[in-house]
Each structure stands twice: as structure tokens, then as C-alpha cells.
Design an enzyme around this catalytic site. Structure first.
Site, PDB file in Angstrom:
ATOM      1  N   HIS A  10     -36.184 -31.828   6.829  1.00  0.00           N
ATOM      2  CA  HIS A  10     -37.662 -30.281   7.973  1.00  0.00           C
ATOM      3  C   HIS A  10     -36.004 -29.115   7.886  1.00  0.00           C
ATOM      4  O   HIS A  10     -36.394 -27.932   7.620  1.00  0.00           O
ATOM      5  CB  HIS A  10     -37.950 -30.182   8.713  1.00  0.00           C
ATOM      6  CG  HIS A  10     -39.550 -31.362   8.939  1.00  0.00           C
ATOM      7  ND1 HIS A  10     -40.471 -31.227   8.472  1.00  0.00           N
ATOM      8  CD2 HIS A  10     -39.297 -32.665   9.713  1.00  0.00           C
ATOM      9  CE1 HIS A  10     -40.879 -31.651   8.529  1.00  0.00           C
ATOM     10  NE2 HIS A  10     -40.803 -33.037   9.170  1.00  0.00           N
ATOM     11  N   CYS A  42     -45.868 -36.511  10.159  1.00  0.00           N
ATOM     12  CA  CYS A  42     -46.754 -36.497  10.790  1.00  0.00           C
ATOM     13  C   CYS A  42     -48.161 -36.525  10.494  1.00  0.00           C
ATOM     14  O   CYS A  42     -49.203 -37.133  11.587  1.00  0.00           O
ATOM     15  CB  CYS A  42     -46.171 -35.040  12.496  1.00  0.00           C
ATOM     16  SG  CYS A  42     -46.538 -33.470  10.867  1.00  0.00           S
TER      17      CYS A  42
END
Length: 451
Positions: A10, A42
Site C-alpha cells: 500500500h 483486508c
């Protein structure tokens, strides 16, 4: 200018994109140990539970996109050392074994985190799995096809989401956690009591206050059970979700870090070595509730910090605003949002707090339907500054956690929130929004204490 980026999930992906978008002349080299980038871990539970149908959709970028933007992207390349004096790195091509050096003007450390692996007997037993990157997710998904009895170790967000996902896919599920409550970092007992009951009502065995003492194998070396001081739980698949640690061995002793190894950065994402930037799970964040440093590995933090690396790589331009650790969760029909500290965690951050907990409907009772909202506000004693909030309902009220997050960031008091201007329309809320009502309850509490 030559920039080397180590790690590309990320924070790394956001840093590379922003650097090249705003400074096309910068030469960017990316070294990533894995064979993929930008995986949204996630989403693993959503894939297991069938909400997401294609795991490929959990990627939001790829090496080709970064290459087209102008980066030199080296996948399956492991940086083995950093010479901060000579400003160079040593890199191993994990496919060919070739080792080479590369110099930099600026270095970006976005090496992320890794799951904590406790030293428990039998930890290496087959089908005792981690759940962090894409390859691990693939193994979890593969084992889910044949597993019947699943044990989840760890009652944080990832563990709890996996509990529901496996239960919904027809597995016999046990949740084990060493603490006395699930979601201990995020929610206080008024909320976790409700959620624990909902989990148990769906047939999940909840084993709290129990630390795992061993993983036990069958004659084929695959896990057959998990032992705690209070019992033994059958399993043919175990997922470890006990937390994360920063991945910073390369810079140990070379830049300032927290005791747990998380890198400390300034407002512009610079480390104590001003030519080395860091972002994401490898870093400490500035935690606004107590105006200090904390280790809070979240994708939202990583994306923001990585973007700020790109904004500030040439010169300091945009300051980091810090974080409130705002998060949301959907579990068995409940929409849950939290931000900042809770009563349980406040003392850990050196805060003396009081709180109020109330229930109210999100819109007027004369409407055809409405839903109860459970909410809690946490505020600092003496200043009445809002430092945390929790909200939960069968109706989706999670966006209100963002409102509370902004209140914390802007150092608003309970009085500010009690009388702030929110719109009224019976389809959506009451003449006093439920957040107004919550803050007014805090004000009433302070008035009573002052008498």
C-alpha cells in the site's frame, strides 16, 4: 534524482505513483520480494465468505502500471543490506541468485509488517497458516475447500472477520484469544458483549482468556487440535491472527525507531536520516488522541503516508495530519465504527478519560422503520477534548466514525460536538443528530459532576 523504493504494497505503491505523477523526471527503482504488489489483505475474509468472487479483484495496481508510469520495477528482488553512508543497497535477484548494488539519492522504506508468530510448540505443523499476503491468502482459500473444523487464533478485526466468513461457509469454527474480550483495542464491553453473543448464536465456540499452549499434529503431520490451559479444540485448519510487527531489519541501528522497531518519521515522512523516507506498516504514526507516536498498522495509514512521501520527496510541502486509527467492521448484521482511544486503551496512551454510553434511534419513531444506535464518546478529563468514539447499529451508521475522527483531529470538545450544525430530515435523522445527543449526554454528565 534517483529514488529507490523498497517494498511495494500500500505505502510503496502510493509513493511510487505520487512521485512519478508529480515529478516525472525522477528516476524511480522499485525492489519487491513478492511476485505481486498492492494486495488488499483486508479482503481475504470477504473472499472466503463468498462476498468477493475473484481474488484478482483484491489488487488495485500491478507492476505493469508502475512501469508504464516510468518506474523500474524489479519483482522477486530482495534488498539484503543498506549502506546509508555510501547511499547504496545490495540486492539479490531471488530467481537467478544474482547479487548487485544500486545507489540512491533518496531511499523510501515501505517494507511493511509481518504477522507475529508466537513461539508455541507445533507452530510449524501443517495447516497452521498465516493470513497476510496474497500467497498466504491463496493457501487459506485452498484449505477452506476441504477443512471442516477451523480454529482462529486472535480476536482482532482480521480474526473476527474470518470467524464469520468460515462460519458462513459451513465450517465448525472456534475462536481463541488470550484476552477476556474480542476487539479489545477498538471497542469497550458494551459493544463486545453484544458481538460475542451474536457470534455464539451462530454456533461459533468462543474461547476467551485462553492462550494457546500447543498445536497438535496427526500421524500425517497435519494439525488435529489446539490446546489451551482450559481445553483442547479439534481443528483441521488453524489461522493465526495475533498481530503484526514492523519489518525493519534493514535499517536497525541506522534510523530512530520505537522500542518495537517501528521507524519514527517527521511531519514530512523523513526518518532521522533525511535522505531516507518511510511509510506504512514499517512506521510509527503520529497518534492525535495523545499527540504522541504509536504503532498502528492500517492500510489507510499506509496509503496516506505513502502519498505524502511522494508529495515531499523533492522538498517538504505537505504535513502529515496524523491518525485517529479510525476503522469499520461489518459482523452478523451489525455495522460498527470506532476511532481514537476507548476506555480500556486510554491509560496505555497516558490519557485520563471519562465516557458516556447511550442508545437512541437514528431517526424519528413516526417513520415506518428505524433502528437503535449504540454509541459511546470518550473525552479527556479537565479539557473535555474528544479522544475517542464507538458506534454500532443494524443501520449503517459507520460514516459517523469519520465525523468523530475529524472531531479528534481538530481537537473539538464535547461542547463543540453537542451543538455543531448537522442537517435534519426525517428520512435520515432526528432534529438533533444522534452524535449531538451523544455529546449532550457528555455535557450533562460534566454538569452533574461539577455540582
Amino acid at each position: 534524482m534517483k529514488v529507490i523504493v523498497i517494498g511495494c504494497t500500500h505505502a510503496g505503491t502510493s509513493a511510487v505513483k505520487t512521485i512519478l505523477k508529480e515529478n516525472p523526471s525522477v528516476e524511480v527503482s522499485v525492489f519487491e520480494r513478492n511476485d505481486n504488489i498492492s494486495f488488499l489483505s483486508c479482503g481475504i475474509a470477504m473472499y472466503v465468505g463468498g462476498v468477493v468472487k475473484d481474488a484478482a479483484g483484491l489488487f488495485y495496481s500491478n507492476p505493469e502500471e508502475l512501469t508504464q508510469m516510468g518506474a523500474s520495477v524489479k519483482m522477486e528482488h530482495n534488498v539484503t543490506s543498506i549502506d546509508t553512508e555510501a547511499k547504496k543497497v545490495v540486492v539479490e535477484n531471488m530467481t537467478t541468485g544474482e547479487v548487485f548494488e544500486e545507489t540512491y539519492d533518496k531511499l523510501v522504506n515501505t517494507t511493511g509488517s509481518w504477522p507475529i508468530i508466537p513461539p508455541i510448540p507445533g507452530i510449524k505443523t501443517k495447516n497452521v497458516l498465516l493470513c497476510k499476503n496474497y500467497n498466504q491468502a491463496q493457501e487459506v482459500i485452498k484449505q477452506n475447500q476441504t477443512a471442516k473444523k477451523v480454529v482462529i487464533v486472535g480476536g482482532g478485526y482480521i480474526g473476527i472477520e474470518l470467524v464469520e466468513a468460515f462460519e458462513q461457509s459451513g465450517k465448525q469454527v472456534t475462536l481463541i484469544d488470550g484476552l477476556d474480550r474480542i476487539l479489545n483495542k477498538y471497542l469497550d464491553p458494551e459493544f463486545t458483549d453484544v458481538l460475542e453473543s451474536a457470534i455464539e448464536e451462530h454456533g461459533v465456540k468462543v474461547a476467551l482468556n485462553q492462550a494457546v499452549t500447543s498445536f497438535n499434529a496427526d500421524e500425517n503431520g497435519s494439525v488435529k487440535s489446539v490446546t489451551t490451559p482450559k481445553g483442547e479444540y479439534e481443528a483441521d485448519l488453524v489461522i493465526l491472527c495475533v498481530g503484526f510487527r514492523p519489518n525493519n531489519e534493514l535499517l536497525k541501528g541506522k534510523v530512530d525507531m520505537m522500542p518495537n522497531g517501528a521507524i519514527l518519521v517527521d511531519d514530512y515522512m523523513r526518518t532521522s536520516d533525511k535522505d531516507i523516507y518511510a511509510a506504512g506498516d514499517s512506521c510509527a504514526v503520529h497518534y492525535n488522541p495523545n499527540n504522541g507516536s504509536a504503532y498502528i498498522p492500517l492500510a489507510t495509514n499506509a496509503v496516506r503516508m505513502g502519498t505524502l512521501v511522494g508529495k515531499n520527496i523533492i522538498e517538504p510541502k505537505i504535513k502529515y495530519r496524523g491518525t485517529q486509527s479510525t476503522s469499520g467492521l461489518y459482523l452478523y448484521g451489525y455495522n460498527i465504527g470506532s476511532t481514537g482511544v476507548n476506555v480500556n486503551s486510554a491509560s496505555h496512551f497516558g490519557l485520563e478519560v471519562r465516557s458516556v454510553f447511550i442508545k437512541d434511534n437514528y431517526r424519528p419513531e413516526f417513520m415506518p422503520t428505524t433502528e437503535e444506535v449504540m454509541m459511546k464518546l470518550v473525552y479527556e478529563v479537565g479539557t473535555n477534548r474528544i479522544v475517542g468514539g464507538q458506534i454500532m447499529s443494524k443501520y449503517d451508521v459507520t460514516a459517523s466514525a469519520n465525523t468523530l475522527s475529524l472531531a479528534i483531529q481538530n481537537k473539538m470538545t464535547i461542547e463543540d460536538l453537542a451543538y455543531v450544525d448537522f442537517f435534519f430530515q426525517p428520512y435520515f435523522d432526528r432534529p438533533w443528530n444522534y452524535l449531538n445527543i451523544l455529546a449532550q449526554a457528555a455535557c450533562d454528565q460534566e454538569d452533574q459532576l461539577a455540582k
